[in-house]
Scaffold this motif. Sequence first.
Motif, PDB file in Angstrom:
ATOM      1  N   PHE A 214      47.335   5.635   7.389  1.00 25.32           N
ATOM      2  CA  PHE A 214      46.718   4.317   7.646  1.00 25.32           C
ATOM      3  C   PHE A 214      47.166   3.269   6.636  1.00 25.32           C
ATOM      4  O   PHE A 214      47.320   2.099   6.990  1.00 25.32           O
TER       5      PHE A 214
ATOM      6  N   ALA B  10      48.683   0.913   9.235  1.00 26.21           N
ATOM      7  CA  ALA B  10      47.678  -0.120   9.544  1.00 26.21           C
ATOM      8  C   ALA B  10      47.642  -1.227   8.497  1.00 26.21           C
ATOM      9  O   ALA B  10      47.269  -2.350   8.815  1.00 26.21           O
TER      10      ALA B  10
ATOM     11  N   ASP C 244      38.065   3.459   5.546  1.00 27.44           N
ATOM     12  CA  ASP C 244      38.019   2.289   6.422  1.00 27.44           C
ATOM     13  C   ASP C 244      38.468   2.656   7.837  1.00 27.44           C
ATOM     14  O   ASP C 244      38.200   1.926   8.787  1.00 27.44           O
ATOM     15  N   PHE C 245      39.206   3.765   7.955  1.00 31.34           N
ATOM     16  CA  PHE C 245      39.826   4.130   9.243  1.00 31.34           C
ATOM     17  C   PHE C 245      39.234   5.425   9.802  1.00 31.34           C
ATOM     18  O   PHE C 245      39.850   6.089  10.627  1.00 31.34           O
ATOM     19  N   GLU C 246      38.040   5.761   9.335  1.00 31.78           N
ATOM     20  CA  GLU C 246      37.443   7.068   9.660  1.00 31.78           C
ATOM     21  C   GLU C 246      37.407   7.352  11.168  1.00 31.78           C
ATOM     22  O   GLU C 246      37.691   8.478  11.597  1.00 31.78           O
TER      23      GLU C 246
ATOM     24  N   GLN D 173      39.398   6.652  13.363  1.00 27.05           N
ATOM     25  CA  GLN D 173      40.717   6.971  13.931  1.00 27.05           C
ATOM     26  C   GLN D 173      41.358   8.197  13.287  1.00 27.05           C
ATOM     27  O   GLN D 173      42.502   8.534  13.591  1.00 27.05           O
ATOM     28  N   HIS D 174      40.635   8.886  12.400  1.00 24.57           N
ATOM     29  CA  HIS D 174      41.248  10.011  11.686  1.00 24.57           C
ATOM     30  C   HIS D 174      41.689  11.128  12.624  1.00 24.57           C
ATOM     31  O   HIS D 174      42.734  11.740  12.417  1.00 24.57           O
TER      32      HIS D 174
END
Length: 336
Positions: A137, A141, A280-282, A284-285
Motif C-alpha cells: 500500500f 496507494a 490505513d488500508f486494513e 483492503q489487506h
Amino acid sequence: MTNETNRAWTMASRPVGEPTPKNFALKESDIPEPKHGEVLIKTLYLSLDPYMRGRMRSGPSYATVLEPGDVMTGEVVARVQKSESPLYKAGDIIRSSIGWQEYAIVSAHTVKRIDPDLGPISTAVGILGMPGMTAYFGLLAVLKPRAGDTLVVSAASGAVGAVVGQIGKINGCKVIGVAGTDEKCSYVVNELGFDSAINYKTENVSQKLVQIAPNGVDCYFDNVGGPVSDAVFENLALKSRVAICGQISQYNAAEPPQGPRNMAALIRTRTTVEGFLVYDFELQHEVARGRIAEWIKQGRLKYMEDVVDGFENAPEAFIGLLNGKNFGKLLIKVAE
Ligand code: NAP
Ligand code: FER
C-alpha cells in the motif's frame, strides 16, 4: 492448568537511546484454562519489528505506549492448544497480537486464521502480513508509481523494502535500493532483480544517485530518514513523491531531531511528501494478501526470513534489528 509455565518478555525500564538487555525482563506465570469463548494459544513464531521501539517510548503515538512491567507488544503465529469456542479447534494455526509471550488465553473473536495454502505459516507475519501490506500500500496507494519511474527504497533488503522494490519492478519502475552492507546490496540486485543498489555506509549516496539516476528520483519509499534521506532529497525529480514509511535511523535517538533538514529541495521540485500507516488500508489487506501470494507462486516475488531460534533470544535480536544485524524479515522461532 497445564504442567508448563508461560514465559513473557516485559519492558523492565524505558530505554534511553539504544535499548540494552537490562531494559527487558523475563516473567514466568502459570497457564490458566480457557473459559467459554476463549482459546489457549501457543506461540510458534514471534515477529520482531522496528515499530516496537516506538511503543517503548513515552509521548504521542497512534497506539498505546508501554509502561514498565508491561509485556512487549508484538504479533505471533500460534497454534490453538485448547478451544472453548466453536470458531477454532485444537491444532488450528492463527495469528494474534499477544506480545512477546509463549502462551496466552484470548477471546476467539480477536485471533485471525492463517490460510496455509497461501504460504509457509511464518509468512503470515512477514511478506503476507503487516510488512508485506506496508510495502504494497505504501508503494501502490501512496507513491502510485508509473512505468518508467525511478524508484528509490531505503532499508532495501528488509521485510518491507525488499517487497517494495520487487513490486516496483513488476510495475515497470527502475528500482534503486539503499542498504547497509555489500551482501544486502548484491542480494537486492542479483536475487531480487533491482536495477542497482547503494551501500550507504561505504558510498556517497547523493553522488551515486547523480550517476545512476541522472533524471532524478520520481518516487522515494523512505524507511530510514536521516542522512540517507537527505541524499535522496538532493536528487528528487520534478513532481516527485515521497512516502514516509519509517524513520528507523531516528528510533534510538534520545532527543527528537532538531529543525527541518533540506526541505528547500521540495520547493524546487514541487514534491509531495506523505506519511502513512499500514492500518490505513486494513479493509483492503485481504485482496493484497491474495495478490502477493499469487506473485510468490509465480516466482515474481521472493522473500528472505532471518529466523533466530529460541524465545530467550528475543531482546538481543530486537536490539540487532535496530542496528541492521538482520538480513530479511526478523522472526523468533519459539516452538516447532
Ligand atoms: P527491516 O528493514 O527488516 O529491518 C530494519 C533495517 O533498517 C535494518 O536491517 C537496517 O538495514 C536498517 N537500518 C537500521 N538503522 C539504520 C540507519 N541508521 N540508517 C539506515 N538504515 C538503518 O525492517 P522492516 O520491518 O522492513 O521496517 C522497515 C521500516 O518500515 C521501519 O522504519 C519501520 O518502522 C517501517 N514500517 C512502517 C510501517 C507503517 O505502517 N508506516 C509498517 C511497518 C514498517 P541496513 O543494514 O540496510 O542499514
Ligand atoms: C512503524 C513506525 C512508526 C509503524 C508505526 C509507526 C506500524 C508509528 C509511529 C507513531 O505513531 O508515532 O514501523 O508500524
